[in-house]
Design a protein around this motif. Structure first.
Motif, PDB file in Angstrom:
ATOM      1  N   ASP A   1     -40.005 -50.008 -37.339  1.00  0.00           N
ATOM      2  CA  ASP A   1     -39.732 -49.787 -35.925  1.00  0.00           C
ATOM      3  C   ASP A   1     -38.270 -49.388 -35.784  1.00  0.00           C
ATOM      4  O   ASP A   1     -37.587 -49.113 -36.776  1.00  0.00           O
ATOM      5  CB  ASP A   1     -40.085 -51.020 -35.082  1.00  0.00           C
ATOM      6  N   ASP A   2     -37.786 -49.352 -34.542  1.00  0.00           N
ATOM      7  CA  ASP A   2     -36.414 -48.889 -34.327  1.00  0.00           C
ATOM      8  C   ASP A   2     -35.372 -49.824 -34.950  1.00  0.00           C
ATOM      9  O   ASP A   2     -34.222 -49.425 -35.169  1.00  0.00           O
ATOM     10  CB  ASP A   2     -36.151 -48.731 -32.821  1.00  0.00           C
ATOM     11  N   ASP A   3     -35.768 -51.071 -35.233  1.00  0.00           N
ATOM     12  CA  ASP A   3     -34.810 -52.017 -35.816  1.00  0.00           C
ATOM     13  C   ASP A   3     -34.598 -51.777 -37.306  1.00  0.00           C
ATOM     14  O   ASP A   3     -33.540 -52.095 -37.853  1.00  0.00           O
ATOM     15  CB  ASP A   3     -35.286 -53.464 -35.586  1.00  0.00           C
TER      16      ASP A   3
ATOM     17  N   ALA B   1     -35.530 -48.699 -38.873  1.00  0.00           N
ATOM     18  CA  ALA B   1     -35.936 -47.297 -39.001  1.00  0.00           C
ATOM     19  C   ALA B   1     -35.225 -46.605 -40.164  1.00  0.00           C
ATOM     20  O   ALA B   1     -34.058 -46.880 -40.438  1.00  0.00           O
ATOM     21  CB  ALA B   1     -35.636 -46.552 -37.704  1.00  0.00           C
TER      22      ALA B   1
ATOM     23  N   GLU C   1     -41.986 -43.783 -28.283  1.00  0.00           N
ATOM     24  CA  GLU C   1     -40.995 -44.573 -27.557  1.00  0.00           C
ATOM     25  C   GLU C   1     -41.596 -45.910 -27.159  1.00  0.00           C
ATOM     26  O   GLU C   1     -40.980 -46.967 -27.306  1.00  0.00           O
ATOM     27  CB  GLU C   1     -40.525 -43.812 -26.316  1.00  0.00           C
TER      28      GLU C   1
ATOM     29  N   GLU D   1     -41.856 -48.396 -29.839  1.00  0.00           N
ATOM     30  CA  GLU D   1     -40.542 -48.703 -30.422  1.00  0.00           C
ATOM     31  C   GLU D   1     -40.384 -48.052 -31.794  1.00  0.00           C
ATOM     32  O   GLU D   1     -39.895 -48.651 -32.750  1.00  0.00           O
ATOM     33  CB  GLU D   1     -40.341 -50.221 -30.515  1.00  0.00           C
TER      34      GLU D   1
ATOM     35  N   SER E   1     -39.007 -44.676 -32.025  1.00  0.00           N
ATOM     36  CA  SER E   1     -38.395 -43.434 -31.564  1.00  0.00           C
ATOM     37  C   SER E   1     -37.924 -42.555 -32.728  1.00  0.00           C
ATOM     38  O   SER E   1     -37.659 -41.370 -32.540  1.00  0.00           O
ATOM     39  CB  SER E   1     -37.226 -43.726 -30.626  1.00  0.00           C
ATOM     40  N   PHE E   2     -37.829 -43.138 -33.933  1.00  0.00           N
ATOM     41  CA  PHE E   2     -37.429 -42.321 -35.089  1.00  0.00           C
ATOM     42  C   PHE E   2     -38.478 -41.260 -35.418  1.00  0.00           C
ATOM     43  O   PHE E   2     -38.222 -40.306 -36.142  1.00  0.00           O
ATOM     44  CB  PHE E   2     -37.166 -43.206 -36.323  1.00  0.00           C
TER      45      PHE E   2
END
Length: 357
Positions: free
Chosen positions: A88-90, A92, A126, A129, A131-132
């Motif tokens: 996820d975005d954390d 990525a 998005e 989560e 977004s990458f």
């Protein structure tokens, strides 16, 4: 085979899964090199893709269709693999790695395969989560939109090829794919196929029937008359009128044929009047005049009572046959680049003049 061992059908190689009993035995027997003892690390989806996708891309470039299958599967399922992996975005991966992978995957051959698994690449990264992966679906959707816009033209090309082969049932199927049920273009192309079939049937043995789904000749006439009143493109309207005129001929409705032909030539003369004076306009006027007489000569049977009378009568705004021949002769020395065309017009005039004697 059992115990994580299998034979690859394409290469003929025997593959042994690392860590299995057979793997260990092969190590002990020194069949496998000592370097194989190194502990294997499970790759994440991106690392694995970075190993496989370049190989598949190279295979595709060398003409191996399995490369397209591999690229298509990775394009379709990579986002899902990221979800399974918990990316996820954390945590990525670097954006440049994702973009480098996407550049290799975003090819038409891969999209064709991927499309079989997801008709719409409509992900909301998005919201997830992730977004990458934003924009991952964009190249596929752009390709699909282009393919959909080209599909009717593709169907038309196939339709005309099938007409040439007299495969009218299949041609009608492709005509039906040129638009939705209410699309005028779809009706126009179905009329074209059905007309071609009925025209072909005239030269066949009596009792030869058209395919069941095709339109009758009266239905073709009604369809083309309906289309003639719609705001079609100039090319579609011209196609519609030409086929309607020929349908009237095929139906033997010669008074309606003459009336429609005169109407079409009235419009054509009005357009010709807008041309500036000069040789171009003169050549256009010659071609239009020849067409008028030639169409009457071709479309009306010889036993039609007033055929010659209509041809002798001519048409306001068009040249008469002797005048066409005379002007073509005058233009020959002035326009040597048009010699073949002008000579052809003169020969047509001779045939038509001889017929009218």
């Amino acid at each position: 085979m059992k115990d994580g061992t299998y034979v690859d059908g394409c290469s003929g190689k025997c593959c042994v899964t690392a860590g299995t009993a057979l793997w260990k035995k092969l190590l002990e027997m020194s069949v496998l090199p000592v370097s194989a003892k190194a502990e294997l690390r499970l790759l994440d989806p991106l690392e694995l893709a970075e190993q496989i996708v370049p190989l598949a891309s190279k295979a595709l470039a060398e003409g191996d269709k399995r490369g397209a299958d591999t690229l298509g599967h990775w394009y379709a399922f990579f986002p899902l693999l990221c979800v399974v992996e918990g990316l996820d975005d954390d945590n990525a991966p670097e954006p440049e790695r994702i973009q480098a992978l996407l550049r290799l995957l975003a090819v038409p051959e891969a999209f064709e395969v991927a499309g079989a698994y997801g008709k719409e690449m409509d992900f909301d990264f998005e919201e997830e989560e992730m977004s990458f992966l934003a924009g991952w679906e964009t190249p596929y959707n752009q390709w699909k939109e282009k393919q959909e816009s080209l599909f009717p033209e593709f169907c038309k090309r196939i339709m005309y090829k099938l007409i040439e082969k007299h495969d009218f049932a299949e041609a009608d199927r492709y005509a039906s794919l040129t638009g939705n049920e209410n699309d005028p273009s779809r009706l126009l192309h179905r009329c074209v196929v059905s007309f071609a079939c009925h025209q072909w049937l005239k030269a066949q043995e009596p009792g030869t029937l058209p395919p069941e789904r095709l339109l009758s000749l009266l239905e073709v006439k009604e369809g083309l008359e309906y289309l003639s009143g719609l705001p079609l493109t100039e090319q579609e309207l011209a196609t519609c009128r030409i086929y309607l005129l020929q349908t009237l001929v095929l139906l033997g409705d010669y008074p309606a044929t003459i009336e429609m032909q005169r109407s079409l030539f009235t419009e054509a003369i009005d357009k010709l009047e807008q041309y500036p004076e000069g040789e171009t306009k003169q050549i256009q006027q010659i071609a239009l005049s020849i067409s008028y007489y030639q169409m009457l000569y071709t479309n009306l049977p010889d036993d039609y009572p007033s055929k010659k009378e209509w041809m002798r009568k001519g048409f306001p705004g068009l040249m008469e046959l002797p005048g066409i021949k005379r002007i073509c002769g005058e233009l020959l020395p002035e326009m040597p680049q048009m010699a073949d065309t002008l000579q052809g017009y003169m020969e047509q005039c001779d045939v038509l003049i001889q017929y009218l004697k």
